[in-house]
Design a protein around this motif. Structure first.
Motif, PDB file in Angstrom:
ATOM      1  N   GLY A  10      10.696 -62.945 -82.772  1.00 27.33           N
ATOM      2  CA  GLY A  10      10.666 -63.195 -81.030  1.00 27.33           C
ATOM      3  C   GLY A  10      10.608 -64.843 -80.979  1.00 27.33           C
ATOM      4  O   GLY A  10      10.082 -65.516 -81.781  1.00 27.33           O
ATOM      5  N   LEU A  11      10.886 -65.278 -79.748  1.00 29.25           N
ATOM      6  CA  LEU A  11      10.962 -66.828 -79.503  1.00 29.25           C
ATOM      7  C   LEU A  11       9.532 -67.038 -78.921  1.00 29.25           C
ATOM      8  O   LEU A  11       8.967 -66.272 -78.119  1.00 29.25           O
ATOM      9  N   TRP A  12       8.946 -68.091 -79.422  1.00 24.80           N
ATOM     10  CA  TRP A  12       7.684 -68.461 -79.062  1.00 24.80           C
ATOM     11  C   TRP A  12       7.495 -68.824 -77.499  1.00 24.80           C
ATOM     12  O   TRP A  12       6.574 -68.399 -76.818  1.00 24.80           O
ATOM     13  N   SER A  13       8.668 -69.528 -76.821  1.00 27.03           N
ATOM     14  CA  SER A  13       8.492 -69.564 -75.620  1.00 27.03           C
ATOM     15  C   SER A  13       8.293 -68.345 -74.649  1.00 27.03           C
ATOM     16  O   SER A  13       7.812 -68.097 -73.694  1.00 27.03           O
ATOM     17  N   ARG A  14       8.718 -67.180 -75.321  1.00 26.44           N
ATOM     18  CA  ARG A  14       8.591 -65.848 -74.670  1.00 26.44           C
ATOM     19  C   ARG A  14       7.114 -65.218 -74.954  1.00 26.44           C
ATOM     20  O   ARG A  14       6.629 -64.638 -74.244  1.00 26.44           O
ATOM     21  N   LEU A  15       6.658 -65.355 -76.132  1.00 29.57           N
ATOM     22  CA  LEU A  15       5.715 -64.805 -76.740  1.00 29.57           C
ATOM     23  C   LEU A  15       4.272 -65.467 -76.364  1.00 29.57           C
ATOM     24  O   LEU A  15       3.243 -64.703 -76.097  1.00 29.57           O
TER      25      LEU A  15
END
Length: 95
Positions: free
Chosen positions: A72-77
């Motif tokens: 998953g993308l860190w910007s979302r996580l």
């Protein structure tokens, strides 16, 4: 300005300028969930919790690869609680 201060506190040796610019352009707000709230603190905690296997740069963001194969993308996580991250890893709904 908060992003700039957070970037200085987090990226001491090598500024994450790409992430910083991406965050500003996309209108993201600084994470207020933890002191520092930067990538290093998040990644250290994810490794400590045995959630993250490795990460890599991905279009101005960071792709997080989890133990067990998910990603998953860190910007979302980054804005999720750790229990929500675990739910995300296991394919569950994240609000």
């Amino acid at each position: 300005m908060e992003y700039f201060q957070q970037a200085i506190a987090t990226w001491k040796n090598k500024p994450g300028i790409g992430l910083f610019i991406h965050a500003l352009k996309s209108g993201q707000k600084p994470s207020l969930t933890k002191p520092g709230c930067g990538w290093k603190e998040w990644a250290d905690e994810a490794i400590k919790l045995r959630l993250m296997q490795y990460s890599q740069s991905h279009n101005g963001d960071i792709m997080v690869h989890f133990v067990g194969g998910g990603q998953g993308l860190w910007s979302r996580l980054r804005s999720l609680s750790w229990s929500e991250v675990e739910r995300f890893i296991n394919g569950g709904e994240v609000k």
